[in-house]
Design a protein around this motif. Sequence first.
Motif, PDB file in Angstrom:
ATOM      1  N   CYS A 152       0.943  -1.189   0.011  1.00 48.59           N
ATOM      2  CA  CYS A 152      -0.071   0.027  -0.053  1.00 48.59           C
ATOM      3  C   CYS A 152       0.861   1.138   0.086  1.00 48.59           C
ATOM      4  O   CYS A 152       0.527   2.335  -0.820  1.00 48.59           O
ATOM      5  CB  CYS A 152      -1.018   0.067   1.357  1.00 48.59           C
ATOM      6  SG  CYS A 152      -2.038  -1.354   1.197  1.00 48.59           S
ATOM      7  N   GLU A 153       1.921   1.279   0.731  1.00 52.16           N
ATOM      8  CA  GLU A 153       2.891   2.428   1.044  1.00 52.16           C
ATOM      9  C   GLU A 153       3.443   2.478  -0.333  1.00 52.16           C
ATOM     10  O   GLU A 153       3.487   3.710  -1.111  1.00 52.16           O
ATOM     11  CB  GLU A 153       3.790   2.015   1.861  1.00 52.16           C
ATOM     12  CG  GLU A 153       4.778   3.354   2.041  1.00 52.16           C
ATOM     13  CD  GLU A 153       5.724   3.594   1.290  1.00 52.16           C
ATOM     14  OE1 GLU A 153       6.190   4.624   0.842  1.00 52.16           O
ATOM     15  OE2 GLU A 153       6.388   2.580   0.644  1.00 52.16           O
ATOM     16  N   LEU A 154       3.845   1.544  -1.248  1.00 51.00           N
ATOM     17  CA  LEU A 154       4.652   1.817  -2.617  1.00 51.00           C
ATOM     18  C   LEU A 154       3.442   2.229  -3.579  1.00 51.00           C
ATOM     19  O   LEU A 154       3.809   3.095  -4.480  1.00 51.00           O
ATOM     20  CB  LEU A 154       4.968   0.429  -2.992  1.00 51.00           C
ATOM     21  CG  LEU A 154       6.262  -0.070  -2.471  1.00 51.00           C
ATOM     22  CD1 LEU A 154       6.731  -1.383  -2.873  1.00 51.00           C
ATOM     23  CD2 LEU A 154       7.515   1.053  -3.020  1.00 51.00           C
ATOM     24  N   LEU A 155       1.884   1.974  -3.444  1.00 51.14           N
ATOM     25  CA  LEU A 155       1.101   2.402  -4.366  1.00 51.14           C
ATOM     26  C   LEU A 155       1.036   3.788  -4.366  1.00 51.14           C
ATOM     27  O   LEU A 155       0.843   4.598  -5.251  1.00 51.14           O
ATOM     28  CB  LEU A 155      -0.168   1.638  -4.058  1.00 51.14           C
ATOM     29  CG  LEU A 155      -0.387   0.260  -4.612  1.00 51.14           C
ATOM     30  CD1 LEU A 155      -1.535  -0.363  -4.043  1.00 51.14           C
ATOM     31  CD2 LEU A 155      -0.580   0.250  -6.338  1.00 51.14           C
ATOM     32  N   GLU A 156       1.227   4.428  -2.999  1.00 56.30           N
ATOM     33  CA  GLU A 156       0.954   5.620  -2.738  1.00 56.30           C
ATOM     34  C   GLU A 156       2.353   6.512  -3.000  1.00 56.30           C
ATOM     35  O   GLU A 156       2.386   7.480  -3.824  1.00 56.30           O
ATOM     36  CB  GLU A 156       0.908   6.099  -1.309  1.00 56.30           C
ATOM     37  CG  GLU A 156      -0.710   5.921  -0.837  1.00 56.30           C
ATOM     38  CD  GLU A 156      -1.449   7.125  -1.408  1.00 56.30           C
ATOM     39  OE1 GLU A 156      -1.134   8.096  -1.562  1.00 56.30           O
ATOM     40  OE2 GLU A 156      -2.844   6.796  -1.458  1.00 56.30           O
ATOM     41  N   SER A 157       3.476   5.906  -2.823  1.00 54.22           N
ATOM     42  CA  SER A 157       4.729   6.779  -2.997  1.00 54.22           C
ATOM     43  C   SER A 157       5.072   6.971  -4.192  1.00 54.22           C
ATOM     44  O   SER A 157       5.772   7.692  -4.881  1.00 54.22           O
ATOM     45  CB  SER A 157       5.770   5.961  -1.989  1.00 54.22           C
ATOM     46  OG  SER A 157       6.000   4.920  -2.659  1.00 54.22           O
ATOM     47  N   LYS A 158       4.705   5.838  -5.237  1.00 57.05           N
ATOM     48  CA  LYS A 158       4.849   5.739  -6.692  1.00 57.05           C
ATOM     49  C   LYS A 158       3.848   6.367  -7.488  1.00 57.05           C
ATOM     50  O   LYS A 158       3.833   6.578  -8.695  1.00 57.05           O
ATOM     51  CB  LYS A 158       4.993   4.418  -7.039  1.00 57.05           C
ATOM     52  CG  LYS A 158       6.336   3.557  -6.454  1.00 57.05           C
ATOM     53  CD  LYS A 158       7.676   4.027  -6.992  1.00 57.05           C
ATOM     54  CE  LYS A 158       8.695   3.170  -6.513  1.00 57.05           C
ATOM     55  NZ  LYS A 158      10.068   3.333  -7.078  1.00 57.05           N
TER      56      LYS A 158
END
Length: 212
Positions: A152-158
């Motif tokens: 989930c963090e990667l979906l946001e940060s990317k």
Amino acid sequence: MPRKHPPRPQQSSSKGHAPMLRIIGGEWRSRRVPFPDIEGLRPTPDRVRETLFNWLQNTTPGARCLDLFAGSGALGLEALSRGAASVTFVDQSPEVAKQLQNNLNTLKSQRGEVIATSAMTWLEGRQTDNEPRYDLVFLDPPFRKDMLPVICELLESKNLLADNAVIYIEAESEIKQLLLPSNWQPHREKTAGQVTYRLLYREAIADTDQTL
């Protein structure tokens, strides 16, 4: 990646033949396509998909979708059948990816892209601000691997999510709280046996993380 779920009733199959997935609504309603007979690979049950896509009836048409941990492709194929503009299927199993592509060919769909790599590798390789942004994301990771917070963090940060994206998550029901981005707001939730199904709406402005 084949989904390591608690056992679910297998979809229609006969001895010596691949199990079959039934698409339950839309353009391909009642069409059946095969999926690999791999341990732990189980499609989201018909009744859950029916409920989910009732929730998503105003979201799916025209949506750009991402099906991480695609497995049988049940969610992504259902979305395409119901009018999604496109679906990116990501799964690390070459056998799964090959069957997904074969199924798209059988259905004569040009709106699906199949990527044979792990969800984590695919996400980490995305170039921030240079990627398509998804309106609807399906997250069904292997159970008891604690992958959801990082995914989930990667979906946001990317920057892979549209401002008002909708996210669907399947997780083991013993987890009462998920660590999710604070701008992912809970909308619907249902538990069936050992699985809890959640639908969340993303707000455009991110904040600090919180638990759900």
